[in-house]
Design a protein around this motif. Structure first.
Motif, short mmCIF file in Angstrom:
data_model
loop_
_atom_site.label_atom_id
_atom_site.label_comp_id
_atom_site.label_asym_id
_atom_site.label_seq_id
_atom_site.Cartn_x
_atom_site.Cartn_y
_atom_site.Cartn_z
N ASN A 1 41.49 38.01 40.13
CA ASN A 1 42.01 37.35 39.80
C ASN A 1 43.51 36.53 40.75
OD1 ASN A 1 41.29 36.49 37.61
ND2 ASN A 1 42.07 37.67 36.44
N ARG B 1 45.17 32.99 40.62
CA ARG B 1 46.70 32.71 40.93
C ARG B 1 47.42 31.75 41.84
NH1 ARG B 1 46.58 37.88 38.27
NH2 ARG B 1 47.08 37.94 35.85
N LYS C 1 39.39 24.11 41.78
CA LYS C 1 40.19 24.24 41.58
C LYS C 1 41.15 23.46 40.53
CE LYS C 1 44.80 25.76 41.70
NZ LYS C 1 45.65 25.17 40.92
N ASP D 1 42.67 25.16 36.45
CA ASP D 1 44.09 25.24 35.97
C ASP D 1 43.16 25.09 34.14
OD1 ASP D 1 45.08 24.55 38.06
OD2 ASP D 1 44.67 22.75 39.04
N GLY E 1 41.69 28.78 32.86
CA GLY E 1 42.46 30.24 33.48
C GLY E 1 41.68 31.12 34.41
N ILE E 2 42.15 32.45 34.63
CA ILE E 2 42.01 33.43 35.48
C ILE E 2 40.69 34.24 35.42
CG2 ILE E 2 43.69 33.04 36.41
CD1 ILE E 2 44.69 35.65 35.02
#
Length: 205
Positions: A13, A17, A100, A104, A107-108
């Motif tokens: 993560n 991030r 990506k 977005d 989330g992670i």
């Protein structure tokens, strides 16, 4: 970076991030990559808007070199399959490309999955819920020394059981059913049956 003290999902993560590029690739340190593997995965991901996650062809999925062939030679034999893919029920994060835009949107990784299992299955389900699919790039090859990163993991069976319980509480158990269908001969009949079964698979049947 060293994510050892953050746990498996926590370590990954950090990278998710910080990512700013249109694609993020997660890969284990027990993998052997071959020429053009990443380029092919990126090309496949960019070719279709519905593809959110991409895994390479691998011994993880039953594709490995014969005794008289090297890993690189096996990869070369798959070159004619560039641009082709099959849909996977879920990604395996030994090697996985993530758009990506998926990060977005959803989330992670869920860090509740302590250890090294089910965080990828969970992320795949969330990706599917967001309208994307997971693809296996038939023209990209990565060899994985399976379980090499888990051999020294203490209490791995307990971790697996715990994470499976967490996953099933969230998404439900996988239903296993015997399905029989008389299929008309020819390509169209097989294609129709494939689409029917794929629909079931997306519902975790």
């Amino acid at each position: 970076f060293n994510g050892k003290n953050l746990g498996f999902a926590g370590g990954m993560n950090v990278g998710l991030r910080l990512a700013e590029a249109p694609y993020v690739c997660l890969i284990n340190n027990d993998c052997i990559v071959t020429d053009g593997w990443l380029e092919e995965m990126i090309a496949l991901a960019s070719s279709d808007k519905k593809i959110g996650l991409v895994c390479p062809e691998s011994n993880n999925f039953g594709s490995g070199p014969s005794q008289d062939r090297s890993i690189e030679e096996h990869a070369v034999s798959l070159a004619s399959r560039k641009g082709e893919y099959i849909e996977l029920g879920h990604a395996i994060f030994f090697a996985c490309l993530i758009k990506k835009e998926v990060i977005d949107r959803i989330g992670i990784l869920d860090e509740a999955y302590a250890g090294v299992c089910y965080e990828d299955t969970d992320y795949s389900r969330r990706t599917l819920e967001a309208g994307y699919i997971t693809a296996l790039a038939k023209g990209a090859y990565v060899y994985h020394r399976m379980q090499a990163s888990r051999k020294k993991l203490k209490g791995r069976e307990a971790i697996y059981s715990r994470n499976r319980k967490l996953f099933e509480e969230k998404w439900g158990r996988i239903y296993r059913t015997l399905f029989t269908e008389e299929c008309s001969s020819g390509t169209e009949g097989l294609r129709s049956l494939y689409e029917l079964l794929k629909g079931f698979a997306r519902k975790r049947v």
